[in-house]
Enzyme design. Structure first.
Site, PDB file in Angstrom:
ATOM      1  N   CYS A  42     -11.885  15.357  -7.100  1.00 27.93           N
ATOM      2  CA  CYS A  42     -10.494  15.072  -7.458  1.00 27.93           C
ATOM      3  C   CYS A  42     -10.435  15.064  -8.986  1.00 27.93           C
ATOM      4  O   CYS A  42     -10.985  14.151  -9.623  1.00 27.93           O
ATOM      5  CB  CYS A  42     -10.068  13.723  -6.878  1.00 27.93           C
ATOM      6  SG  CYS A  42      -8.379  13.248  -7.297  1.00 27.93           S
ATOM      7  N   ASN A  69      -8.072  19.906 -10.153  1.00 27.26           N
ATOM      8  CA  ASN A  69      -8.869  21.016  -9.617  1.00 27.26           C
ATOM      9  C   ASN A  69      -7.981  22.218  -9.298  1.00 27.26           C
ATOM     10  O   ASN A  69      -8.340  23.363  -9.585  1.00 27.26           O
ATOM     11  CB  ASN A  69      -9.603  20.566  -8.343  1.00 27.26           C
ATOM     12  CG  ASN A  69     -10.703  19.568  -8.653  1.00 27.26           C
ATOM     13  OD1 ASN A  69     -11.445  19.732  -9.617  1.00 27.26           O
ATOM     14  ND2 ASN A  69     -10.797  18.522  -7.852  1.00 27.26           N
ATOM     15  N   CYS A  95      -2.697  17.935 -10.021  1.00 28.53           N
ATOM     16  CA  CYS A  95      -3.902  18.290  -9.266  1.00 28.53           C
ATOM     17  C   CYS A  95      -4.821  19.013 -10.243  1.00 28.53           C
ATOM     18  O   CYS A  95      -4.612  20.202 -10.541  1.00 28.53           O
ATOM     19  CB  CYS A  95      -3.593  19.177  -8.074  1.00 28.53           C
ATOM     20  SG  CYS A  95      -5.086  19.653  -7.154  1.00 28.53           S
ATOM     21  N   ASN A 112     -13.146  20.901  -3.772  1.00 29.90           N
ATOM     22  CA  ASN A 112     -11.770  20.469  -3.438  1.00 29.90           C
ATOM     23  C   ASN A 112     -11.043  21.739  -2.984  1.00 29.90           C
ATOM     24  O   ASN A 112     -10.943  22.704  -3.751  1.00 29.90           O
ATOM     25  CB  ASN A 112     -11.146  19.870  -4.679  1.00 29.90           C
ATOM     26  CG  ASN A 112      -9.761  19.251  -4.488  1.00 29.90           C
ATOM     27  OD1 ASN A 112      -9.120  18.938  -5.487  1.00 29.90           O
ATOM     28  ND2 ASN A 112      -9.297  19.061  -3.276  1.00 29.90           N
ATOM     29  N   SER A 136      -7.774  14.837 -11.158  1.00 30.33           N
ATOM     30  CA  SER A 136      -6.959  13.762 -11.761  1.00 30.33           C
ATOM     31  C   SER A 136      -7.627  12.411 -11.524  1.00 30.33           C
ATOM     32  O   SER A 136      -7.524  11.506 -12.354  1.00 30.33           O
ATOM     33  CB  SER A 136      -5.549  13.784 -11.179  1.00 30.33           C
ATOM     34  OG  SER A 136      -5.576  13.688  -9.751  1.00 30.33           O
ATOM     35  N   GLY A 137      -8.371  12.303 -10.397  1.00 30.16           N
ATOM     36  CA  GLY A 137      -9.109  11.061 -10.119  1.00 30.16           C
ATOM     37  C   GLY A 137     -10.232  10.852 -11.109  1.00 30.16           C
ATOM     38  O   GLY A 137     -10.497   9.730 -11.548  1.00 30.16           O
ATOM     39  N   GLU A 183      -8.164  10.632  -1.348  1.00 24.61           N
ATOM     40  CA  GLU A 183      -6.949  11.173  -1.962  1.00 24.61           C
ATOM     41  C   GLU A 183      -5.692  10.858  -1.152  1.00 24.61           C
ATOM     42  O   GLU A 183      -5.685  10.980   0.080  1.00 24.61           O
ATOM     43  CB  GLU A 183      -7.051  12.694  -2.115  1.00 24.61           C
ATOM     44  CG  GLU A 183      -7.962  13.133  -3.232  1.00 24.61           C
ATOM     45  CD  GLU A 183      -7.671  14.546  -3.673  1.00 24.61           C
ATOM     46  OE1 GLU A 183      -6.504  14.984  -3.547  1.00 24.61           O
ATOM     47  OE2 GLU A 183      -8.602  15.225  -4.135  1.00 24.61           O
ATOM     48  N   ARG A 184      -4.660  10.470  -1.862  1.00 25.40           N
ATOM     49  CA  ARG A 184      -3.330  10.327  -1.251  1.00 25.40           C
ATOM     50  C   ARG A 184      -2.974  11.653  -0.582  1.00 25.40           C
ATOM     51  O   ARG A 184      -3.110  12.699  -1.202  1.00 25.40           O
ATOM     52  CB  ARG A 184      -2.307  10.002  -2.338  1.00 25.40           C
ATOM     53  CG  ARG A 184      -0.884   9.932  -1.869  1.00 25.40           C
ATOM     54  CD  ARG A 184       0.083   9.603  -2.969  1.00 25.40           C
ATOM     55  NE  ARG A 184       0.164  10.668  -3.978  1.00 25.40           N
ATOM     56  CZ  ARG A 184       1.127  10.698  -4.918  1.00 25.40           C
ATOM     57  NH1 ARG A 184       2.039   9.741  -4.983  1.00 25.40           N
ATOM     58  NH2 ARG A 184       1.143  11.682  -5.813  1.00 25.40           N
ATOM     59  N   HIS A 203      -3.229   6.348  -9.322  1.00 25.17           N
ATOM     60  CA  HIS A 203      -4.638   6.106  -8.983  1.00 25.17           C
ATOM     61  C   HIS A 203      -4.961   4.624  -9.110  1.00 25.17           C
ATOM     62  O   HIS A 203      -4.442   3.941 -10.001  1.00 25.17           O
ATOM     63  CB  HIS A 203      -5.567   6.882  -9.937  1.00 25.17           C
ATOM     64  CG  HIS A 203      -5.413   8.366  -9.849  1.00 25.17           C
ATOM     65  ND1 HIS A 203      -6.204   9.157  -9.044  1.00 25.17           N
ATOM     66  CD2 HIS A 203      -4.532   9.209 -10.456  1.00 25.17           C
ATOM     67  CE1 HIS A 203      -5.826  10.420  -9.178  1.00 25.17           C
ATOM     68  NE2 HIS A 203      -4.813  10.482 -10.008  1.00 25.17           N
ATOM     69  N   GLN A 253      -5.124  20.817  -1.156  1.00 23.23           N
ATOM     70  CA  GLN A 253      -3.867  21.002  -1.887  1.00 23.23           C
ATOM     71  C   GLN A 253      -3.462  22.469  -1.899  1.00 23.23           C
ATOM     72  O   GLN A 253      -4.304  23.360  -2.002  1.00 23.23           O
ATOM     73  CB  GLN A 253      -3.976  20.520  -3.359  1.00 23.23           C
ATOM     74  CG  GLN A 253      -3.831  19.025  -3.491  1.00 23.23           C
ATOM     75  CD  GLN A 253      -5.125  18.299  -3.165  1.00 23.23           C
ATOM     76  OE1 GLN A 253      -6.224  18.785  -3.505  1.00 23.23           O
ATOM     77  NE2 GLN A 253      -5.032  17.170  -2.501  1.00 23.23           N
TER      78      GLN A 253
HETATM   79  N1  API Z   1      -3.860  13.918  -3.668  1.00 24.03           N
HETATM   80  C1  API Z   1      -3.289  13.903  -5.017  1.00 24.03           C
HETATM   81  C2  API Z   1      -3.021  15.348  -5.518  1.00 24.03           C
HETATM   82  C3  API Z   1      -4.310  16.160  -5.698  1.00 24.03           C
HETATM   83  C4  API Z   1      -5.252  15.537  -6.671  1.00 24.03           C
HETATM   84  C5  API Z   1      -6.652  16.150  -6.730  1.00 24.03           C
HETATM   85  N2  API Z   1      -6.998  17.104  -5.721  1.00 24.03           N
HETATM   86  C6  API Z   1      -6.960  16.655  -8.116  1.00 24.03           C
HETATM   87  O1  API Z   1      -7.801  17.574  -8.258  1.00 24.03           O
HETATM   88  O2  API Z   1      -6.407  16.076  -9.082  1.00 24.03           O
HETATM   89  C7  API Z   1      -1.975  13.118  -5.011  1.00 24.03           C
HETATM   90  O3  API Z   1      -1.286  13.112  -3.986  1.00 24.03           O
HETATM   91  O4  API Z   1      -1.652  12.540  -6.052  1.00 24.03           O
END
Ligand code: API
Length: 294
Positions: free
Chosen positions: A230, A80, A78, A17, A232-233, A221-222, A172, A49
């Site tokens: 990801c 990562n 985020c 990431n 948080s994913g 990812e959004r 999510h 990010q």
């Molecule tokens: N795209 C996500 C933020 C980064 C999440 C991801 N890169 C991680 O490691 O959690 C959002 O807009 O909520």
């Protein structure tokens, strides 16, 4: 000239990431959405990010971190990127303090205690998931967000349906499937990310539970699209699998870029994420980056 010009950045990654870290502590500088997009246009600073450090806002914390996706939108979490910031605050020659074995970071979503496990492995307490429909948020009330009505594709033969919603500081939607790699995520990801059921858009997960302690995951990812990982994913997928009684409360989550260990702790309901952070290079932001944005 943009005050961000010539500032030092670190290029890192968390399981692939792509993360860029910019330390603005000690300044009153702020990064706009245009600035974030301009920085992403520099190949050596390009990111999924951008993690921007500001002076701490709460006593006992080490920094307030603002998180930008490559489209310039901001996020509250985020995983990562948080591990990469922790590495920088401990190990980077320019800004690190090698004596630190624990830190507390803060984002718009709350406090993130971080523990250093080794040179490159960090555990982040990502906090407790938010599970109510208006905390995700969803555009209409759903009593049970562990399976809510959302489908894509032909009505009588949907490609995906009935996801589980989890907020880990960001929204999510987790779809459980046999094989996450059997889907054209580049095609269906943006349709789901921008679906009207998600007032703040959403990160979209395709999860396969291979064993009670093993989940295979792919993420759209959004604000960033398909990423190698990801954090948080991965947390959202574990929480969703537990809510659906598909997994144990601790599991390895295998993303395209590598594995994270995620635990939804019984004692306080917090989600712990353990994984690597990798330094790639450093650079400075070329003033020409900001000319068109000026
Ligand atoms: N795209 C996500 C933020 C980064 C999440 C991801 N890169 C991680 O490691 O959690 C959002 O807009 O909520």
């Amino acid at each position: 000239m943009n005050a961000l010009a010539n500032r030092r950045f670190l290029k890192m990654n968390g399981l692939g990431n792509q993360i860029t870290v910019l330390d603005l502590r000690g300044t009153r500088l702020l990064v706009s959405a245009d600035d974030a997009r301009a920085i992403a246009a520099e190949p050596r600073a390009r990111f999924d990010q951008l993690m921007v450090l500001h002076d701490p806002q709460v006593a006992g914390t080490d920094a307030f971190v603002r998180i930008y996706n490559i489209d310039g939108s901001e996020a509250g979490a985020c995983g990562n990127g948080t591990r990469c910031v922790a590495w920088a605050m401990v190990a980077d020659p320019g800004m690190g303090d090698p004596a630190r074995t624990s830190l507390t970071l803060q984002t718009k979503a709350g406090l993130l205690p971080v523990r250093r496990e080794s040179e490159t492995i960090f555990t982040v307490d990502m906090g407790a998931p938010r599970l109510a429909w208006d905390e995700i948020p969803l555009a209409e009330p759903f009593e049970d967000t562990s399976r809510f009505e959302l489908q894509i594709g032909p009505i009588d033969d949907p490609i995906l349906h009935t996801p589980c919603a989890v907020n880990m500081g960001n929204p999510h939607a987790v779809f459980f499937v046999e094989d996450p790699y059997a889907y054209n995520l580049a095609q269906i990801g943006p349709l789901l990310e921008n679906h009207p059921i998600f007032p703040d858009r959403a990160n979209i997960e395709l999860a396969a539970v291979k064993a009670p302690d093993h989940i295979v995951l792919r993420v759209w990812e959004r604000g960033a699209g398909i990423t190698q990982a990801c954090g948080s994913g991965a947390c959202a997928a574990l929480v969703a699998a537990v809510r659906r009684e598909l997994s144990a409360r601790k599991a390895v989550v295998s993303l395209p870029g590598g594995d994270l260990t995620i635990e939804w702790r019984e004692s306080d309901g917090h989600v712990l994420m353990t994984g690597a952070a990798e330094f790639e290079w450093e650079g400075t932001l070329d003033p020409s980056l900001f000319e068109s944005a000026a």
